[in-house]
Design a protein around this motif. Sequence first.
Motif, PDB file in Angstrom:
ATOM      1  N   GLU A 155      54.704  38.067  38.435  1.00 46.53           N
ATOM      2  CA  GLU A 155      55.153  39.022  37.412  1.00 46.53           C
ATOM      3  C   GLU A 155      54.477  38.728  36.076  1.00 46.53           C
ATOM      4  OE1 GLU A 155      56.909  42.133  35.440  1.00 46.53           O
ATOM      5  OE2 GLU A 155      56.703  41.777  37.590  1.00 46.53           O
ATOM      6  N   ALA A 156      54.335  37.465  35.735  1.00 44.56           N
ATOM      7  CA  ALA A 156      53.671  37.107  34.475  1.00 44.56           C
ATOM      8  C   ALA A 156      52.219  37.583  34.494  1.00 44.56           C
ATOM      9  CB  ALA A 156      53.745  35.606  34.251  1.00 44.56           C
ATOM     10  N   ALA A 157      51.541  37.415  35.612  1.00 47.72           N
ATOM     11  CA  ALA A 157      50.152  37.874  35.719  1.00 47.72           C
ATOM     12  C   ALA A 157      50.064  39.388  35.561  1.00 47.72           C
ATOM     13  CB  ALA A 157      49.556  37.444  37.057  1.00 47.72           C
ATOM     14  N   ARG A 158      51.014  40.109  36.157  1.00 46.55           N
ATOM     15  CA  ARG A 158      51.028  41.571  35.998  1.00 46.55           C
ATOM     16  C   ARG A 158      51.197  41.952  34.527  1.00 46.55           C
ATOM     17  NH1 ARG A 158      53.115  41.789  41.146  1.00 46.55           N
ATOM     18  NH2 ARG A 158      55.255  41.294  40.588  1.00 46.55           N
ATOM     19  N   ARG A 159      52.142  41.295  33.860  1.00 48.43           N
ATOM     20  CA  ARG A 159      52.385  41.614  32.446  1.00 48.43           C
ATOM     21  C   ARG A 159      51.194  41.278  31.560  1.00 48.43           C
ATOM     22  NH1 ARG A 159      58.677  40.114  31.033  1.00 48.43           N
ATOM     23  NH2 ARG A 159      59.590  41.196  32.810  1.00 48.43           N
ATOM     24  N   LEU A 160      50.509  40.198  31.897  1.00 48.16           N
ATOM     25  CA  LEU A 160      49.339  39.794  31.117  1.00 48.16           C
ATOM     26  C   LEU A 160      48.073  40.533  31.534  1.00 48.16           C
ATOM     27  CD1 LEU A 160      50.024  35.958  31.081  1.00 48.16           C
ATOM     28  CD2 LEU A 160      50.078  37.490  29.103  1.00 48.16           C
TER      29      LEU A 160
ATOM     30  N   VAL B 214      46.212  39.958  34.193  1.00 45.17           N
ATOM     31  CA  VAL B 214      45.194  39.030  34.675  1.00 45.17           C
ATOM     32  C   VAL B 214      45.482  38.724  36.134  1.00 45.17           C
ATOM     33  CG1 VAL B 214      44.844  37.957  32.420  1.00 45.17           C
ATOM     34  CG2 VAL B 214      46.473  36.941  34.004  1.00 45.17           C
ATOM     35  N   ARG B 215      44.474  38.215  36.826  1.00 40.37           N
ATOM     36  CA  ARG B 215      44.688  37.799  38.213  1.00 40.37           C
ATOM     37  C   ARG B 215      45.546  36.535  38.223  1.00 40.37           C
ATOM     38  NH1 ARG B 215      38.908  36.895  39.954  1.00 40.37           N
ATOM     39  NH2 ARG B 215      40.029  35.243  40.969  1.00 40.37           N
ATOM     40  N   ARG B 216      46.323  36.370  39.290  1.00 39.54           N
ATOM     41  CA  ARG B 216      47.161  35.168  39.414  1.00 39.54           C
ATOM     42  C   ARG B 216      46.321  33.907  39.328  1.00 39.54           C
ATOM     43  NH1 ARG B 216      49.894  36.227  44.591  1.00 39.54           N
ATOM     44  NH2 ARG B 216      49.152  34.138  44.965  1.00 39.54           N
ATOM     45  N   ALA B 217      45.156  33.917  39.943  1.00 40.95           N
ATOM     46  CA  ALA B 217      44.279  32.743  39.908  1.00 40.95           C
ATOM     47  C   ALA B 217      43.919  32.376  38.471  1.00 40.95           C
ATOM     48  CB  ALA B 217      43.013  32.999  40.726  1.00 40.95           C
ATOM     49  N   ASN B 218      43.665  33.378  37.646  1.00 47.72           N
ATOM     50  CA  ASN B 218      43.344  33.113  36.240  1.00 47.72           C
ATOM     51  C   ASN B 218      44.562  32.545  35.512  1.00 47.72           C
ATOM     52  OD1 ASN B 218      41.098  34.461  37.102  1.00 47.72           O
ATOM     53  ND2 ASN B 218      40.910  35.733  35.288  1.00 47.72           N
ATOM     54  N   LEU B 219      45.732  33.066  35.818  1.00 48.39           N
ATOM     55  CA  LEU B 219      46.946  32.565  35.186  1.00 48.39           C
ATOM     56  C   LEU B 219      47.186  31.115  35.594  1.00 48.39           C
ATOM     57  CD1 LEU B 219      49.322  32.913  33.349  1.00 48.39           C
ATOM     58  CD2 LEU B 219      50.554  34.034  35.227  1.00 48.39           C
ATOM     59  N   TYR B 220      46.985  30.801  36.868  1.00 49.13           N
ATOM     60  CA  TYR B 220      47.125  29.409  37.312  1.00 49.13           C
ATOM     61  C   TYR B 220      46.120  28.508  36.578  1.00 49.13           C
ATOM     62  CZ  TYR B 220      50.522  30.103  41.035  1.00 49.13           C
ATOM     63  OH  TYR B 220      51.668  30.364  41.735  1.00 49.13           O
ATOM     64  N   TYR B 221      44.942  29.014  36.318  1.00 39.23           N
ATOM     65  CA  TYR B 221      43.950  28.248  35.561  1.00 39.23           C
ATOM     66  C   TYR B 221      44.519  27.872  34.191  1.00 39.23           C
ATOM     67  CZ  TYR B 221      39.997  27.390  32.487  1.00 39.23           C
ATOM     68  OH  TYR B 221      39.155  26.848  31.551  1.00 39.23           O
TER      69      TYR B 221
END
Length: 64
Positions: free
Chosen positions: A37-42, A44-51
Amino acid sequence: MVTPDDAYEYAIRQFHEQPMEKLVRTVLTQTGHNVSEAARRLRVRRANLYYYINKFGITRPDNS
């Protein structure tokens, strides 16, 4: 030896990373640390958010 160009690049990088860290932390808190959900709001791809999560040392709060 640190050159003025190196110092300038470091300052610019810090200028951009500090707001990003605050934004990532805020959105993760708002979503209860739901990364998808955070990645959707931002937007960005989940992989980028994990980075960013790893880069900024963000951990899930202990709900004990």
